[in-house]
Scaffold this motif. Structure first.
Motif, mmCIF file in Angstrom:
data_model
loop_
_atom_site.group_PDB
_atom_site.id
_atom_site.type_symbol
_atom_site.label_atom_id
_atom_site.label_comp_id
_atom_site.label_asym_id
_atom_site.label_seq_id
_atom_site.Cartn_x
_atom_site.Cartn_y
_atom_site.Cartn_z
ATOM 1 N N ARG A 1 -30.868 0.417 -8.989
ATOM 2 C CA ARG A 1 -29.589 -0.181 -9.391
ATOM 3 C C ARG A 1 -29.106 -1.214 -8.375
ATOM 4 O O ARG A 1 -28.439 -2.183 -8.737
ATOM 5 C CB ARG A 1 -28.525 0.892 -9.594
ATOM 6 C CG ARG A 1 -28.773 1.686 -10.879
ATOM 7 C CD ARG A 1 -27.778 2.771 -11.081
ATOM 8 N NE ARG A 1 -26.470 2.185 -11.398
ATOM 9 C CZ ARG A 1 -25.334 2.848 -11.323
ATOM 10 N NH1 ARG A 1 -25.313 4.103 -10.935
ATOM 11 N NH2 ARG A 1 -24.207 2.269 -11.625
ATOM 12 N N GLU A 2 -29.454 -1.018 -7.102
ATOM 13 C CA GLU A 2 -29.121 -2.026 -6.093
ATOM 14 C C GLU A 2 -29.915 -3.307 -6.344
ATOM 15 O O GLU A 2 -29.401 -4.411 -6.160
ATOM 16 C CB GLU A 2 -29.419 -1.500 -4.686
ATOM 17 C CG GLU A 2 -28.479 -0.410 -4.222
ATOM 18 C CD GLU A 2 -28.905 0.201 -2.901
ATOM 19 O OE1 GLU A 2 -29.782 -0.360 -2.203
ATOM 20 O OE2 GLU A 2 -28.346 1.270 -2.550
ATOM 21 N N TYR B 1 -25.239 8.573 -12.361
ATOM 22 C CA TYR B 1 -26.267 7.996 -11.491
ATOM 23 C C TYR B 1 -26.852 6.721 -12.088
ATOM 24 O O TYR B 1 -27.719 6.094 -11.485
ATOM 25 C CB TYR B 1 -27.387 9.002 -11.233
ATOM 26 C CG TYR B 1 -26.923 10.233 -10.480
ATOM 27 C CD1 TYR B 1 -26.598 10.162 -9.131
ATOM 28 C CD2 TYR B 1 -26.797 11.450 -11.136
ATOM 29 C CE1 TYR B 1 -26.171 11.288 -8.447
ATOM 30 C CE2 TYR B 1 -26.371 12.584 -10.454
ATOM 31 C CZ TYR B 1 -26.053 12.495 -9.117
ATOM 32 O OH TYR B 1 -25.621 13.609 -8.444
ATOM 33 N N GLY B 2 -26.405 6.364 -13.285
ATOM 34 C CA GLY B 2 -26.862 5.125 -13.915
ATOM 35 C C GLY B 2 -27.963 5.302 -14.942
ATOM 36 O O GLY B 2 -28.474 4.320 -15.470
ATOM 37 N N ASP C 1 -31.274 -4.149 -9.365
ATOM 38 C CA ASP C 1 -30.988 -4.634 -10.710
ATOM 39 C C ASP C 1 -29.926 -3.743 -11.348
ATOM 40 O O ASP C 1 -30.236 -2.671 -11.866
ATOM 41 C CB ASP C 1 -32.273 -4.610 -11.549
ATOM 42 C CG ASP C 1 -32.066 -5.032 -12.995
ATOM 43 O OD1 ASP C 1 -30.975 -5.523 -13.341
ATOM 44 O OD2 ASP C 1 -33.019 -4.867 -13.781
ATOM 45 N N PRO C 2 -28.665 -4.172 -11.321
ATOM 46 C CA PRO C 2 -27.597 -3.348 -11.899
ATOM 47 C C PRO C 2 -27.794 -3.054 -13.388
ATOM 48 O O PRO C 2 -27.203 -2.120 -13.918
ATOM 49 C CB PRO C 2 -26.336 -4.179 -11.675
ATOM 50 C CG PRO C 2 -26.686 -5.152 -10.599
ATOM 51 C CD PRO C 2 -28.155 -5.391 -10.703
ATOM 52 N N ASP C 3 -28.646 -3.824 -14.058
ATOM 53 C CA ASP C 3 -28.872 -3.634 -15.490
ATOM 54 C C ASP C 3 -30.107 -2.794 -15.802
ATOM 55 O O ASP C 3 -30.517 -2.692 -16.962
ATOM 56 C CB ASP C 3 -29.007 -4.996 -16.183
ATOM 57 C CG ASP C 3 -27.723 -5.804 -16.078
ATOM 58 O OD1 ASP C 3 -26.625 -5.216 -16.162
ATOM 59 O OD2 ASP C 3 -27.822 -7.033 -15.899
ATOM 60 N N VAL C 4 -30.712 -2.165 -14.776
ATOM 61 C CA VAL C 4 -31.901 -1.350 -14.998
ATOM 62 C C VAL C 4 -31.594 -0.261 -16.030
ATOM 63 O O VAL C 4 -30.508 0.323 -16.020
ATOM 64 C CB VAL C 4 -32.414 -0.724 -13.675
ATOM 65 C CG1 VAL C 4 -31.386 0.185 -13.034
ATOM 66 C CG2 VAL C 4 -33.723 0.016 -13.902
ATOM 67 N N LYS C 5 -32.549 -0.037 -16.911
ATOM 68 C CA LYS C 5 -32.401 1.000 -17.933
ATOM 69 C C LYS C 5 -33.270 2.186 -17.499
ATOM 70 O O LYS C 5 -34.467 2.227 -17.747
ATOM 71 C CB LYS C 5 -32.849 0.462 -19.282
ATOM 72 C CG LYS C 5 -32.075 -0.789 -19.677
ATOM 73 C CD LYS C 5 -31.666 -0.775 -21.086
ATOM 74 C CE LYS C 5 -30.834 -1.943 -21.551
ATOM 75 N NZ LYS C 5 -30.468 -2.988 -20.674
ATOM 76 N N GLY C 6 -32.628 3.145 -16.849
ATOM 77 C CA GLY C 6 -33.334 4.309 -16.333
ATOM 78 C C GLY C 6 -33.280 5.481 -17.290
ATOM 79 O O GLY C 6 -32.261 5.725 -17.940
ATOM 80 N N MET D 1 -33.359 5.891 -8.609
ATOM 81 C CA MET D 1 -32.470 5.169 -9.524
ATOM 82 C C MET D 1 -31.374 4.445 -8.751
ATOM 83 O O MET D 1 -31.025 3.302 -9.072
ATOM 84 C CB MET D 1 -31.863 6.136 -10.542
ATOM 85 C CG MET D 1 -31.036 5.469 -11.600
ATOM 86 S SD MET D 1 -32.045 4.364 -12.622
ATOM 87 C CE MET D 1 -30.772 3.675 -13.647
ATOM 88 N N GLU D 2 -30.841 5.070 -7.724
ATOM 89 C CA GLU D 2 -29.806 4.418 -6.910
ATOM 90 C C GLU D 2 -30.342 3.125 -6.295
ATOM 91 O O GLU D 2 -29.666 2.090 -6.303
ATOM 92 C CB GLU D 2 -29.303 5.375 -5.827
ATOM 93 C CG GLU D 2 -28.474 6.507 -6.391
ATOM 94 C CD GLU D 2 -28.092 7.557 -5.359
ATOM 95 O OE1 GLU D 2 -28.640 7.548 -4.234
ATOM 96 O OE2 GLU D 2 -27.238 8.400 -5.685
#
Length: 134
Positions: A82-83, A108-109, A85-90, A78-79
């Motif tokens: 996010r690098e 962790y996003g 795509d900051p908008d990733v839906k995890g 996930m980290e």
């Protein structure tokens, strides 16, 4: 055949190191109206996500197993996502309810969590909460 019959299904990246869980999870996602792209570990997830970002069919979400044998786990994956795509839906997936109940998961996003074994209603609810109707 209607126009909606030809419309591609929204794609979800589905990471789990157990083949049976990938198979069942993929079938549940298909039943819910999604296309599952199945990978076994974080390194494969990052490659698939990168390829999808550069295509006309990006992923709408990524379901990531917390514990992966012999590869990058869900949090590390996930980290990296996010690098890219900051908008990733995890969505964090785990067979241990204590893992998905941990309040630090959001840091962790991750936008949501799901417990294994997957229940259709529970997975549907998490996806609708994060993405809206399929």
């Amino acid at each position: 055949m209607s126009e909606s019959d030809n419309k591609p299904r929204p794609r979800i990246l589905f990471m789990d190191d157990e083949a049976d869980i990938r198979r069942v999870g993929g079938k549940v996602l298909k039943y819910l109206g999604y296309e599952a792209v199945e990978v076994t570990k974080g390194e494969e997830a990052i490659a698939a996500y990168t390829e999808a970002l550069n295509s006309d069919r990006p992923f709408v979400a990524a379901i990531l197993d917390l514990q992966i044998k012999g590869g990058m786990d869900g949090i590390a994956t996930m980290e990296k996502l996010r690098e890219l795509d900051p908008d990733v839906k995890g969505i964090l997936s785990s067979g241990l309810p204590k893992d998905t109940a941990d309040p630090s998961i959001a840091s962790y996003g991750f936008a949501g969590t799901i417990n294994k074994p997957y229940e259709i209603a529970a997975l549907s609810a998490v996806l609708k909460d994060i993405l809206g109707p399929a």
